[in-house]
Write an enzyme that holds these catalytic residues in place. Sequence first.
Site, PDB file in Angstrom:
ATOM      1  N   CYS A  74      -1.126   3.827  -6.448  1.00 45.29           N
ATOM      2  CA  CYS A  74      -1.928   3.105  -5.455  1.00 45.29           C
ATOM      3  C   CYS A  74      -2.027   1.677  -5.965  1.00 45.29           C
ATOM      4  O   CYS A  74      -2.309   1.458  -7.159  1.00 45.29           O
ATOM      5  CB  CYS A  74      -3.315   3.738  -5.317  1.00 45.29           C
ATOM      6  SG  CYS A  74      -4.501   2.737  -4.381  1.00 45.29           S
ATOM      7  N   CYS A  85       0.857  -1.185   0.000  1.00 44.63           N
ATOM      8  CA  CYS A  85       0.000   0.000   0.000  1.00 44.63           C
ATOM      9  C   CYS A  85       0.890   1.230   0.000  1.00 44.63           C
ATOM     10  O   CYS A  85       1.698   1.416   0.921  1.00 44.63           O
ATOM     11  CB  CYS A  85      -0.908  -0.010   1.233  1.00 44.63           C
ATOM     12  SG  CYS A  85      -1.897   1.492   1.463  1.00 44.63           S
TER      13      CYS A  85
END
Length: 289
Positions: free
Chosen positions: A192, A79
């Site tokens: 992302c 992440c």
Amino acid sequence: MEEQASRGVDFAFLDSGTGGIPYMVELKRKMPAARCVYVGDTAHFPYGEKTADEVTESASASLAEIVRRWSPETLVIACNTISVTSLAELRSRFPDIPIVGTVPAIRLAARRSINKRIGLLATNATVRHPYCENLIRKFASDCAIFKRGDPDLISFIEHSLFTASEAEKLAAVRPAVSYFLEEGCDTIILGCTHFTHVASYIAAEAGEGMQVVDSRDGVSKQALKVWEEKEAAAQQDGRPALPYRTDLPDDKSFFVTQLRTPEDEEEYRDLCASFSIPWGGEIQIGTAR
């Protein structure tokens, strides 16, 4: 009778949801024998709209539960938002386990871009974070970087992508792609991990001449390097190779920290089937706040 020593999983992956699954898949492609587990912290999704303290505490609570359950040799933060916001603090809280982060592939994009106009597609938290500015100054000072935080696309990927039609998928990525095309970009960074699920749709919508880059290759290589160094150090210390614990979940099992609707489980099961990974179910995470 003395209990035989054993080991936990080799790699544990953490993301806010499904975004990091392609990162686990890439690591397994490079090292099929690796034993992995994956947790999507859906109870705190989306991380990109949280404060820095909220990101740190949510991620820390999930990591603590992962360590308690499965004793991983290496932790992979799949992440970008957690990594740019909290990696240093998480490493200080879990000093005995190597933690590998994921950050936007700005250096790779700067090397590949021809016209030096690059789009960064990420969460709002990531595009606003000083860490990204530092990466740009260090690796892309000769480039113009156009940033776009896109929580709507992230939400679509997490909740709707795997039941959406091809037309709906292309429509979902179109606003972001249009923005970067209007700015004359020839390269888009998927900052992302969720966006790796729609990389092919972004490329198709952008057309020829647009490069789409992410950090899957670099993160998986770094995680394997860290794991191998730890294994080599153990061998030098004379520690024997240990068998895996018998209570570990199936390899590559995907867990979430919250099922919000009755439909969630069915959708996550379908997702797991599409990636040929086991559905682990829901686990409860105690918050550190």
